[in-house]
Design a protein around this motif. Structure first.
Motif, PDB file in Angstrom:
ATOM      1  N   GLU A 108       0.870  -1.179   0.000  1.00 21.79           N
ATOM      2  CA  GLU A 108       0.000   0.000   0.000  1.00 21.79           C
ATOM      3  C   GLU A 108       0.907   1.229   0.000  1.00 21.79           C
ATOM      4  N   SER A 110       1.465   4.283   1.245  1.00 24.64           N
ATOM      5  CA  SER A 110       0.844   5.043   2.337  1.00 24.64           C
ATOM      6  C   SER A 110       1.505   6.410   2.494  1.00 24.64           C
ATOM      7  N   PHE A 111       0.683   7.421   2.288  1.00 29.20           N
ATOM      8  CA  PHE A 111       1.190   8.800   2.310  1.00 29.20           C
ATOM      9  C   PHE A 111       0.201   9.732   2.966  1.00 29.20           C
ATOM     10  N   PHE A 112       0.648  10.929   3.268  1.00 35.37           N
ATOM     11  CA  PHE A 112      -0.276  12.011   3.599  1.00 35.37           C
ATOM     12  C   PHE A 112      -0.803  12.511   2.257  1.00 35.37           C
ATOM     13  N   LYS A 113      -2.053  12.195   1.996  1.00 39.63           N
ATOM     14  CA  LYS A 113      -2.549  12.309   0.628  1.00 39.63           C
ATOM     15  C   LYS A 113      -2.723  13.743   0.144  1.00 39.63           C
ATOM     16  N   LYS A 114      -2.908  14.666   1.075  1.00 37.79           N
ATOM     17  CA  LYS A 114      -3.024  16.069   0.673  1.00 37.79           C
ATOM     18  C   LYS A 114      -1.663  16.680   0.371  1.00 37.79           C
ATOM     19  N   LEU A 115      -0.610  16.045   0.890  1.00 35.55           N
ATOM     20  CA  LEU A 115       0.731  16.605   0.683  1.00 35.55           C
ATOM     21  C   LEU A 115       1.277  16.148  -0.668  1.00 35.55           C
ATOM     22  N   SER A 116       2.235  16.919  -1.161  1.00 34.94           N
ATOM     23  CA  SER A 116       2.852  16.606  -2.449  1.00 34.94           C
ATOM     24  C   SER A 116       3.915  15.524  -2.261  1.00 34.94           C
ATOM     25  N   GLU A 119       6.794  17.067  -0.356  1.00 33.72           N
ATOM     26  CA  GLU A 119       6.519  17.262   1.075  1.00 33.72           C
ATOM     27  C   GLU A 119       6.553  15.925   1.817  1.00 33.72           C
ATOM     28  N   MET A 122      10.176  14.939   2.056  1.00 33.09           N
ATOM     29  CA  MET A 122      10.884  15.763   3.059  1.00 33.09           C
ATOM     30  C   MET A 122      10.625  15.210   4.459  1.00 33.09           C
ATOM     31  N   TYR A 123       9.366  14.845   4.702  1.00 39.04           N
ATOM     32  CA  TYR A 123       9.011  14.263   5.996  1.00 39.04           C
ATOM     33  C   TYR A 123       9.813  12.972   6.232  1.00 39.04           C
ATOM     34  N   GLY A 124       9.797  12.107   5.223  1.00 48.12           N
ATOM     35  CA  GLY A 124      10.525  10.844   5.336  1.00 48.12           C
ATOM     36  C   GLY A 124      12.009  11.064   5.554  1.00 48.12           C
ATOM     37  N   GLN A 155       2.278  18.569  -6.642  1.00 45.03           N
ATOM     38  CA  GLN A 155       0.830  18.301  -6.594  1.00 45.03           C
ATOM     39  C   GLN A 155       0.493  17.360  -5.435  1.00 45.03           C
ATOM     40  N   PRO A 156      -0.735  17.473  -4.910  1.00 44.01           N
ATOM     41  CA  PRO A 156      -1.116  16.533  -3.845  1.00 44.01           C
ATOM     42  C   PRO A 156      -1.057  15.083  -4.325  1.00 44.01           C
ATOM     43  N   ARG A 172      10.932   7.361  -1.662  1.00 46.75           N
ATOM     44  CA  ARG A 172      11.033   7.673  -0.224  1.00 46.75           C
ATOM     45  C   ARG A 172      11.943   6.672   0.485  1.00 46.75           C
TER      46      ARG A 172
END
Lengths: 278, 275
Positions: A108, A110-116, A119, A122-124, A155-156, A172
């Protein structure tokens, strides 16, 4: 004392799994009125070694224990028995050390779907201690290398196709330069071109970064093309482990034809490919 | 690179990620802020209308409005922190990223540090907006208020609330489907007993002892002393030390409990299941 507990770790062994056992469904505690669930053995005394620099494939039907095995290595599950080591570090006692050495791509995306994608990456990257410039440059380079257009990087994620999301998941994982990369069906849902790009990238990572790769897949062509050795797992147990060529050579000929890896897989795991959800 | 520096960098990941999320959901954030302001104003208007409703005279309307406004502002501040911290697991379960985050090489202390730092910053901004609008709306004078003391109380209150929130964050870890909803029970209980909109002395006798277990009680009492009565900073110690004590106990206890819950989830396979 068993030999495996006193021997010095072999630097050429990336992953050492000895008699790993994982069961689900019986936590030992339940509500007084709650239903009693039977324990299910997901990984049944599995033992194997993965050599440094190897691309090691794990093949098996759905529910055979492939993902559980990967979760045990990636410190997301605690084994009920046996031990699992990554470059000589125990995944339970030295979890933090192991976590610095590995990264994982799950089936799966798995991401923060609103983030690009940028982004999310960068978090990862920051979670693994990378600085902002290093993370941003690395993220862009890997995403573009995997075939993403620069325009979509901002884009998101929710606006991207499943295949593109999976490429971002792979980027990632690559970004933290893991020396052990755990790929749980990474190319599921990708089109043939994307699949090939990912496979090339996996090989490139192994060759240029001295990375070891553990790959689970249902794609026999992919397994044959990528993997140095393959383990076939069924019902939580390893039923065969060798190079793809050796596995094929050991299998009986079918109607005078040399068996394919898929023939080997089907003969070892039975006709019932989908048993229950992993 | 030392472990501490790497961990601090990793901790910043949560601040930056939450900032990105707030930025992406800016329209929702605006709606939430307007709702918060309207909610706070409507509660403060109870003070303006109290005389008419009761038919009584001699009610100090300005005092009552500020009394209620302090309740809404402090409660908003503390509850926003609570929800951001308890959501540390819930939001990742929703997005499906929980496994990715929990397999990263970062201690839970630093994980929570990043999440709580953002929660405090976010809540301070929200509180400042609500306070500014309330002051303008009701022509409240804060000339005699001790704003520095008020800020100190908020910070001290944050510590104890963070500890309680970390306990709340365990629920979505243990109960994937309904854990996030269960956290409302904690905040509802504190809202009832902490004297947010009334003195705790009006509560039934059996309920009043619970007020002293809630950090919000001390923040509210102290805030009313500073903003209504202009109490100087040194006189706030009786309100601050219980908050520091509660924080000193609740934060380590919460982190220990979270670690144990994480072990349980890893033993039983509850991390994988998305609720």
């Amino acid at each position: 004392m068993p030999a495996h507990t006193c021997a010095l770790p072999d630097p050429d062994v990336a992953v050492r799994i000895h008699q790993a056992l994982k069961t689900f469904g019986d936590s030992g505690w339940r509500w007084p009125s709650g239903p009693r669930t039977a324990a299910k053995v997901a990984v049944d005394h599995v033992s194997l070694n993965i050599q440094r620099g190897e691309i090691f494939g794990v093949l098996g039907p759905n529910g055979s224990g492939k993902s559980t095995l990967i979760r045990l290595i990636s410190t997301l599950l605690l084994p009920d028995g046996g031990d699992v080591q990554v470059f000589g570090h125990d995944v339970v006692r030295e979890a933090r050390r192991v976590q610095t050495l590995i990264n994982r791509v799950s089936v799966e995306a798995s991401f923060f779907k609103k983030l690009s994608p940028l982004e999310n990456l960068m978090y990862g990257a920051r979670l693994y201690g990378l600085g902002a410039p290093e993370a941003r440059d690395g993220a862009r380079r890997i995403l573009i290398r995997l075939g993403l257009e620069p325009a979509v990087l901002e884009q998101p994620m929710e606006e991207m196709s499943r295949g593109m999301q999976q490429k971002v998941a792979i980027a990632r994982a690559f970004l933290s330069s893991p020396i052990l990369l755990l790929l749980d069906e990474p190319t599921t849902g990708l089109d043939p071109r994307s699949k090939r790009e990912v496979q090339t990238f996996v090989r490139e990572l192994r060759d240029t970064h001295d990375a070891t790769v553990l790959l689970t897949t249902h794609d026999m062509v992919e397994a044959e093309a990528l993997c140095d050795r393959v383990a076939i797992i069924h019902g939580g147990r390893i039923v065969a482990l060798d190079t793809p060529e050796a596995l094929k050579a050991a299998a009986p000929r079918l109607n005078g034809h040399s068996p394919t890896l898929e023939d080997v897989f089907l003969s070892l795991t039975g006709a019932q490919l989908v048993e229950f959800v992993d | 690179m030392s472990t501490l520096v790497r961990e601090l960098k990793a901790s910043y990941a949560f601040i930056e990620r939450n900032y990105y999320i707030v930025k992406r959901y800016w329209a929702w954030e605006l709606v939430w802020l307007v709702y918060t302001v309207a909610n706070s104003l409507s509660i403060s208007f109870i003070g303006v209308g109290a005389g008419q409703v009761s038919g009584g005279t001699g009610i100090d309307t300005s005092y009552l409005v500020l009394y209620l406004a302090i309740g809404t502002i402090v409660w908003r501040y503390l509850s926003v922190i609570f929800y951001w911290v308890t959501d540390v697991v819930g939001m990742e379960r929703w997005e499906g990223t929980i496994e990715y985050t929990l397999m990263a090489p970062i201690t839970r202390l630093m994980h929570m540090l990043g999440q709580t730092a953002f929660a405090v910053l976010y809540s301070l901004v929200h509180t400042a907006v609500v306070l500014a609008v309330t002051v303008l709306f009701f022509d409240i004078s804060l000339q005699n208020a001790n704003l520095l003391g008020f800020l100190m109380l908020l910070i001290a209150g944050s510590l104890s609330f963070i500890g309680i929130s970390v306990f709340g964050a365990i629920l979505p870890l243990l109960f994937p489907e309904r854990g996030a909803q269960m956290t409302h029970l904690i905040i509802a209980g504190m809202l009832l007993v902490s004297g947010v909109y009334y003195p705790v002395t009006v509560l039934p006798g059996w309920l009043q002892p619970f007020a002293y277990l809630s950090p919000a009680t001390y923040v509210l009492d102290g805030a009313r002393e500073t903003l209504l009565n202009g109490a100087d900073t040194t006189s706030l110690w009786p309100f601050i030390w219980p908050l520091l004590l509660m924080g000193g106990v609740a934060i380590p206890a919460g982190l220990w409990a979270f670690r144990e819950a994480e072990r349980y989830a890893k033993r039983t396979g509850k991390l994988h299941r998305n609720g």
